[in-house]
Write an enzyme that holds these catalytic residues in place. Structure first.
Site, PDB file in Angstrom:
ATOM      1  N   GLU A   1      -4.274  20.546   1.321  1.00  0.00           N
ATOM      2  CA  GLU A   1      -4.220  19.877   2.615  1.00  0.00           C
ATOM      3  C   GLU A   1      -3.819  20.895   3.682  1.00  0.00           C
ATOM      4  OE1 GLU A   1      -1.061  16.928   3.445  1.00  0.00           O
ATOM      5  OE2 GLU A   1      -2.679  15.606   4.081  1.00  0.00           O
TER       6      GLU A   1
ATOM      7  N   GLU B   1       3.504   8.038   0.764  1.00  0.00           N
ATOM      8  CA  GLU B   1       2.180   8.246   1.359  1.00  0.00           C
ATOM      9  C   GLU B   1       2.071   9.737   1.651  1.00  0.00           C
ATOM     10  OE1 GLU B   1      -0.314   9.261   3.381  1.00  0.00           O
ATOM     11  OE2 GLU B   1      -0.173   7.850   5.063  1.00  0.00           O
TER      12      GLU B   1
ATOM     13  N   CYS C   1      -3.293  12.289   7.948  1.00  0.00           N
ATOM     14  CA  CYS C   1      -3.214  12.283   6.479  1.00  0.00           C
ATOM     15  C   CYS C   1      -4.557  11.955   5.855  1.00  0.00           C
ATOM     16  CB  CYS C   1      -2.135  11.327   6.006  1.00  0.00           C
ATOM     17  SG  CYS C   1      -2.296   9.682   6.679  1.00  0.00           S
TER      18      CYS C   1
END
Ligand code: NAI
Ligand code: MG
Length: 489
Positions: free
Chosen positions: A385, A253, A287
């Site tokens: 990110e 993940e 996330c």
């Protein structure tokens, strides 16, 4: 407390085979309060020899039983007792989580409640009978994968531990968990109750230490059957390569750059709230953060203005104050990383609000909630990110354009779409390449529903029956019902 508390700085060890052990090297590492920058704990660092001990303990506990052969119902009872302990001690756990991560206390309290819920979700392991021709019986047994190595990040420390441990234990696996080196404390506190609730020694082991040493040793170890990882895409790639040598099962993940899409017809107040909540909750260290805010051209200017006005009201403060909506980032490293993106963003786009360190704090890794607008989807701040309170607002022109921009990213963890038009909502839902899509909301997560990404956000799913599935092997059993010899030779 796992061991020798002194005023202020606590010390913690590794939990291996039901015992607290110092690392074999004797080395420790410091854990901080990111709001004061002070050391709050010293933790024994595990090296490869310690990882090896933990894997052997988990291996022996798996191969020798009885955990893996206990009924799913009995394993479920143990998990319920653990959940009960967590609920009884939720104030203490929330306090430590808050102190260690810098997240607001109110959010830490939600997290701990979710942790307990996660252990209470004990899905039973089902098999099935396969419809083969009448002269045979074929059925499927679901068996635990074996020894699971689990590596987790620092943004939701105990919750990420629960997402990994609960399904693994429900399936009958044994575990070696490596918490993030920044935030190992809460799961170590919970380990104090493992014996009492009925987890046999070796079933859950916790090793502390850096990713490059303890984490890498766990991934490479031949005694581990499966690795479950949550963290950066960069480390995910390293893990897949290393796990290939022993052909471990891997689930990943890896976060994302999730689009939060706003159409003109959506509820206005709900949209502005949703845009801010989607990206600033937990200081943006999420996330699934809605870090690309896609807004239809007709409302774009007004939308940026409204976000800016409402963002001024976001209360930054000490994590323990109940009115605080944003605390500091978790570490100096993360503060530096996010700050470098703030400087980059000022070159790549326009600043609506924020862009630096809030002036009122002498100490602590605080960053202002920052909104960049007129961001090109090709800009680095729109592609990489950031994992902090940084939003990129991007205009779009109609449904097809929104879908194109939303999908133009290497990631595919999550997305959200805001509209009152159900035709449009579901067309967009079906067109988005993401593992989770919210309609008229962003971020709620339930233990019953799957979580995980498309594309470079990883593979495999957590939570619900999908999460359990990742810890199960499938054994097909064939029974011949025809007694006549095969007669082949
Ligand atoms: P990271 O991916 O380095 O750390 C996550 C976990 O992996 C930690 O437990 C760490 O010790 C471990 N790890 C690191 N290197 C390893 C290796 N070679 N082998 C095995 N395990 C290893 O994340 P980091 O450095 O803390 O944060 C950097 C960036 O990663 C963030 O800015 C953010 O963009 C992203 N990130 C994403 C998360 C997510 O939930 N998707 C969570 C944390 C970070
Ligand atoms: Mg790292």
């Amino acid at each position: 407390m796992s061991s020798g508390a002194t005023a202020g700085v606590r010390t913690y060890k590794n939990y291996v085979n039901g015992e607290w052990l110092g690392g074999s090297s004797g080395e420790t590492f410091a854990v901080y309060d990111p709001s004061t920058e002070e050391v709050i704990a010293q933790v024994a660092a595990a090296g490869s020899a310690d990882v090896d001990l933990a894997v052997k303990a988990a291996r022996a506990a798996f191969d020798g039983g009885p955990w893996s052969t206990t009924s799913a119902q009995d394993r479920g009872r143990v998990l319920f007792r653990l959940a009960e302990k967590i609920r009884q001690n939720s104030a203490m756990l929330a306090e430590i989580e808050c102190r260690n991560t810098g997240k607001p206390i109110v959010e830490a309290e939600y997290d701990i409640a979710d942790v307990a819920t996660c252990f209470e979700y004990s899905n039973k392991v089902l098999g099935n009978v396969n419809p083969v021709p009448a002269n045979a019986l074929s059925f499927t047994l679901r068996e635990p994968v074996g020894v699971a190595g689990q590596i987790i990040p620092w943004n939701y420390p105990l919750l990420m531990a629960a997402w990994k441990l609960a399904p693994a234990l429900a399936a009958g696996c044994t575990c070696i968990l490596k918490p993030a080196e920044q935030t190992p404390l809460t799961v170590l506190e919970v380990a104090n109750w493992f014996r009492e609730v009925g987890l046999p020694p070796g079933v859950v082991n916790i090793i502390n230490g850096l990713g490059e040493t303890a984490g890498a040793a766990l991934v490479a170890h031949p005694g581990v059957d499966k690795i479950a990882f949550t963290g950066s895409a960069a480390v995910g790639k390293i893990i897949v390569k290393s796990a290939a040598d022993t052909l471990k099962r891997v689930t990943l993940e890896l976060g994302g750059k999730s689009p939060n899409i706003f159409f003109t017809d959506a509820d206005w107040e709900a949209s502005i709230d949703g845009a801010l909540f989607g990206v600033f909750i937990n200081q943006g260290e999420v996330c699934s953060a809605g870090s690309r805010i896609l807004v239809e051209k007709k409302i774009y200017s007004k939308f940026v203005e409204a976000m800016k006005e409402k963002a001024k009201r976001i209360k930054l403060g000490a994590p323990f104050e109940r009115e605080t909506k944003m605390g500091p980032l978790v570490s100096k490293e993360q503060y530096d990383r996010v700050s470098s993106y703030l400087e980059l963003g000022k070159k790549e786009a326009k600043v609506a609000i924020g862009g630096g360190r809030p002036k009122q704090f002498a100490k602590g890794y605080y960053v202002e909630p920052t909104i960049f607008y007129d961001v090109e989807n090709t800009a680095r701040i729109a592609r990489e990110e950031i994992f902090g309170p940084v939003a990129s607002v991007i205009p779009f022109d109609g449904e097809a354009d929104a879908i194109r921009i939303a999908n133009d990213t290497p990631y595919g963890l999550a997305a959200a779409v805001w509209t009152r038009d159900i035709y449009k909502a579901f067309r967009v839902v079906k067109s988005l390449r993401a593992g989770i899509v919210w309609v008229n909301h962003m971020q709620p997560t339930y233990v019953e529903a799957p979580w995980g990404g498309y594309k470079q956000s990883g593979f495999g799913r957590e939570l619900g029956p999908w999460g359990l599935e990742e810890y199960l092997e499938t054994k097909q059993v064939f029974v011949n019902l025809d007694e006549t010899p095969i007669g082949w030779y």
